[in-house]
Design a protein around this motif. Structure first.
Motif, PDB file in Angstrom:
ATOM      1  N   ARG A  73      79.497 -38.442  82.146  1.00 26.62           N
ATOM      2  CA  ARG A  73      80.711 -37.995  80.828  1.00 26.62           C
ATOM      3  C   ARG A  73      81.496 -38.001  81.974  1.00 26.62           C
ATOM      4  O   ARG A  73      81.438 -36.042  83.003  1.00 26.62           O
ATOM      5  CB  ARG A  73      79.814 -37.017  80.000  1.00 26.62           C
ATOM      6  CG  ARG A  73      78.624 -37.481  79.111  1.00 26.62           C
ATOM      7  CD  ARG A  73      78.171 -36.211  78.533  1.00 26.62           C
ATOM      8  NE  ARG A  73      76.687 -37.042  77.958  1.00 26.62           N
ATOM      9  CZ  ARG A  73      75.978 -36.297  77.899  1.00 26.62           C
ATOM     10  NH1 ARG A  73      75.117 -34.967  78.133  1.00 26.62           N
ATOM     11  NH2 ARG A  73      74.762 -36.780  77.574  1.00 26.62           N
ATOM     12  N   GLU A  74      82.285 -37.517  81.948  1.00 30.07           N
ATOM     13  CA  GLU A  74      84.140 -37.178  83.047  1.00 30.07           C
ATOM     14  C   GLU A  74      83.473 -37.435  84.080  1.00 30.07           C
ATOM     15  O   GLU A  74      84.876 -37.002  85.351  1.00 30.07           O
ATOM     16  CB  GLU A  74      83.908 -35.915  82.308  1.00 30.07           C
ATOM     17  CG  GLU A  74      84.059 -35.282  80.643  1.00 30.07           C
ATOM     18  CD  GLU A  74      84.357 -34.122  80.544  1.00 30.07           C
ATOM     19  OE1 GLU A  74      84.153 -32.793  80.915  1.00 30.07           O
ATOM     20  OE2 GLU A  74      85.647 -33.228  80.620  1.00 30.07           O
ATOM     21  N   LYS A  83      84.092 -36.617  76.764  1.00 28.40           N
ATOM     22  CA  LYS A  83      83.325 -35.425  77.097  1.00 28.40           C
ATOM     23  C   LYS A  83      81.643 -35.545  76.661  1.00 28.40           C
ATOM     24  O   LYS A  83      80.635 -34.787  77.317  1.00 28.40           O
ATOM     25  CB  LYS A  83      83.475 -34.100  76.746  1.00 28.40           C
ATOM     26  CG  LYS A  83      84.967 -32.986  77.407  1.00 28.40           C
ATOM     27  CD  LYS A  83      85.434 -32.306  76.909  1.00 28.40           C
ATOM     28  CE  LYS A  83      86.542 -31.903  77.017  1.00 28.40           C
ATOM     29  NZ  LYS A  83      87.098 -31.184  76.114  1.00 28.40           N
TER      30      LYS A  83
END
Length: 193
Positions: A105-106, A72
């Motif tokens: 991120r993600e 994350k």
């Protein structure tokens, strides 16, 4: 006596500085804690499997893989990426270089590398095993990805880590079939960093 006193102060200053740097590094690692990306095989196509020689195999295959970054707080860069296929622990396609990959991120990236095309020397049991498995209708292959991985979180960048991903795939393949083939099962890949 003055030299000894300044030496102790210098040693104390360096010790405190190193302790604070270590604590800061630990806190940053705990906050951003990068975890390794995951890979999944979602599609396969076989265009050629030539097993006419006892010591050489020529194949052309295409596998569709999904790469996912579960972090994350940190993005992942993978460079010097290459892929190959193995059968019964023997390489049956030459390693193919792939473009560098950036995983937000993600984030998720889908890739479909074309692998093979060139003859590869193998032991005598590989061509016979491929012929037998094709006659049976199920072939067990391993898609292998190699690269260098590093994470980026804000202004922080990690060093490079070697990445090794292996995806064991069972495909439904009959002799003479060309094109997409069914994937039997849900092949997740194991990733070592």
């Amino acid at each position: 006596m003055g030299v000894n006193y300044s030496t102790r102060h210098c040693f104390a200053f360096i010790s405190i500085f190193l302790l604070l740097a270590g604590v800061t590094t630990l806190i940053v690692w705990l906050v951003y804690r990068p975890s390794k990306p995951s890979f999944h095989v979602i599609g396969a196509a076989i265009y050629d499997v030539n097993t006419t020689s006892s010591y050489v195999v020529s194949t052309t295959m295409q596998f569709t893989l999904v790469a996912h970054n579960p972090n994350k707080r940190s993005a992942a860069y993978i460079d010097r990426l290459s892929a190959y296929i193995s059968y019964r622990e023997e390489v049956i396609t030459a390693p193919a270089p792939l473009p560098p990959m950036f995983l937000e991120r993600e984030g998720t990236v889908i890739m479909s590398p074309m692998l093979g095309g060139e003859p590869v020397p193998v032991s005598p049991n590989v061509p016979g095993g491929l012929v037998t498995d094709e006659a049976y209708g199920v072939v067990a292959l391993r898609v292998v990805l190699l690269g260098r991985l590093r994470w980026k979180a804000g202004a922080f960048r990690s060093g490079h880590y070697g990445m090794f991903a292996k995806c064991d795939v069972l495909i439904g393949l009959k002799k003479g079939h060309v094109g997409e083939v069914p994937i039997l099962g849900s092949p997740d890949c194991s990733v070592d960093v």
